[in-house]
Design a protein around this motif. Sequence first.
Motif, PDB file in Angstrom:
ATOM      1  N   VAL A 410      23.750  56.695  46.790  1.00 33.19           N
ATOM      2  CA  VAL A 410      24.546  57.928  46.817  1.00 33.19           C
ATOM      3  C   VAL A 410      25.028  58.265  45.413  1.00 33.19           C
ATOM      4  CG1 VAL A 410      26.713  58.945  47.623  1.00 33.19           C
ATOM      5  CG2 VAL A 410      25.245  57.713  49.219  1.00 33.19           C
ATOM      6  N   ALA A 411      25.493  57.255  44.694  1.00 31.61           N
ATOM      7  CA  ALA A 411      25.946  57.486  43.320  1.00 31.61           C
ATOM      8  C   ALA A 411      24.798  57.995  42.448  1.00 31.61           C
ATOM      9  CB  ALA A 411      26.531  56.197  42.750  1.00 31.61           C
ATOM     10  N   CYS A 412      23.617  57.405  42.600  1.00 34.68           N
ATOM     11  CA  CYS A 412      22.454  57.843  41.822  1.00 34.68           C
ATOM     12  C   CYS A 412      22.081  59.283  42.154  1.00 34.68           C
ATOM     13  CB  CYS A 412      21.267  56.921  42.070  1.00 34.68           C
ATOM     14  SG  CYS A 412      21.501  55.233  41.463  1.00 34.68           S
ATOM     15  N   GLU A 413      22.116  59.638  43.442  1.00 33.00           N
ATOM     16  CA  GLU A 413      21.799  61.005  43.856  1.00 33.00           C
ATOM     17  C   GLU A 413      22.767  62.011  43.242  1.00 33.00           C
ATOM     18  OE1 GLU A 413      21.765  61.032  48.091  1.00 33.00           O
ATOM     19  OE2 GLU A 413      20.172  59.521  48.243  1.00 33.00           O
ATOM     20  N   ILE A 414      24.045  61.653  43.188  1.00 32.61           N
ATOM     21  CA  ILE A 414      25.040  62.557  42.593  1.00 32.61           C
ATOM     22  C   ILE A 414      24.763  62.754  41.114  1.00 32.61           C
ATOM     23  CG2 ILE A 414      27.494  62.764  42.007  1.00 32.61           C
ATOM     24  CD1 ILE A 414      28.119  61.320  44.621  1.00 32.61           C
TER      25      ILE A 414
END
Length: 431
Positions: A410-414
């Motif tokens: 999720v952090a990478c996607e953001i």
Amino acid sequence: VIEAAPAASAGPPPLPPLVYKRRSFPWYEAKDKGLPPSCRLAGCMRASSALRRLRRLPDAAALVQLQSLTLDASEELSEWLRARREPLVLLCRGPVGGAGALLLLDAATVVVADTTFTLSVQPEGSVRFHRRPEGIVTATALSASDAAQAGLVDSALSPATAAAESRRLVQRLSSLPAPLLKTCRSLLPAPSVDAALVAMGSLLPHLPRSIGRRLVRLYVDGESKVAVVELNDPSRMNSFSAELAEDVAEAAASIGRDPLVKAVVLQGAGPHFSVGGNPFQREKAAAPLAAVALGCRAAFDGFGALYKLGVPLIAAVHGKLIGGGVAACLHADYIVADSKATFEHGNLVRGVCCLGMLTETLPNAVGRARALSIYLTNDTLDAAAAHEARLANEVCAEGVEATQRRAFDVACEIVRADAAQALLQSRVAAD
């Protein structure tokens, strides 16, 4: 006692005995200590001229007299005032105005004004002060008494009394120990008496940290620009301690020094994310109240620092979350919960107060009515119930490792979607 020798022949009568008595005060310390180090700023001055005079002050408590002064501001003046650690006492006389004079008022340790003092504020808008308690001043002109009422001046006295009091304050501040002055500089003025007492708790002696491993692990993935902060005290279920709090704060400071980090993941090692406060640390119960209060606040300073980094914060939670553990994860912008995780408020049944902004973040997440119910009934919510109540944003049913991996993704996607700014703007303000 020294007696005069008897006369050898007739003449004047003998002198009476001369008696030397010890004086009742230490005369060798009664010398005039002289005037304290000072400088005088007067008339219409540029910031560069004032700064040249201020830089001549020694690295000790000093007196700065503002006499009918109009002073403009500069970045150099502002930086010098922020960098100075020694106390400054201001003595204000006559009309004073200008942005530079306001910087001096805001940065001074103590401000003494006489009854001739008036403060002029630029009419085009309000001026925000950082150290003075009232925060914002909107009036265009203030008398000495008005400035004292607004908290910009600490005392308004007659001219003679103001001069004597300012010199006395400099001498008193010169005699104070360095730790006390450092605390006063960084934490005072406080917004309330309670906050001031908590600040004073930092002056009480405390035992040094025992030698041992760090209780927080920090990883930074250079490719994705995501940092992972892991609570690593599994033998104590990641319960809060002074050492854990110190290590979280250090991890946050380390991330803050790395401009490449664009998102942070918070997770816990072992069977539980965090069970909150450690009920077995009873040895601190004998500490003064101010020290205990400071320790309670410091326990969450590191999580607050992670929140203030200005990058998205994602939490991966599992196992038991009780009290402070719930408060810690609610600092995150997005929470991924393992399907076997449980959430418990835990404060009322333990007879302790809520810490870590939980009284604000929990109602913000689930609504005031549901937050009150969770607090009063102390219901234990499983992951599905927490997701339904909006306490968790997502539930992962594939285990703890998958939950932590999902939070990282999720952090990478953001970061990849360049959505950090939109996420940060959606945050609800909390103090």
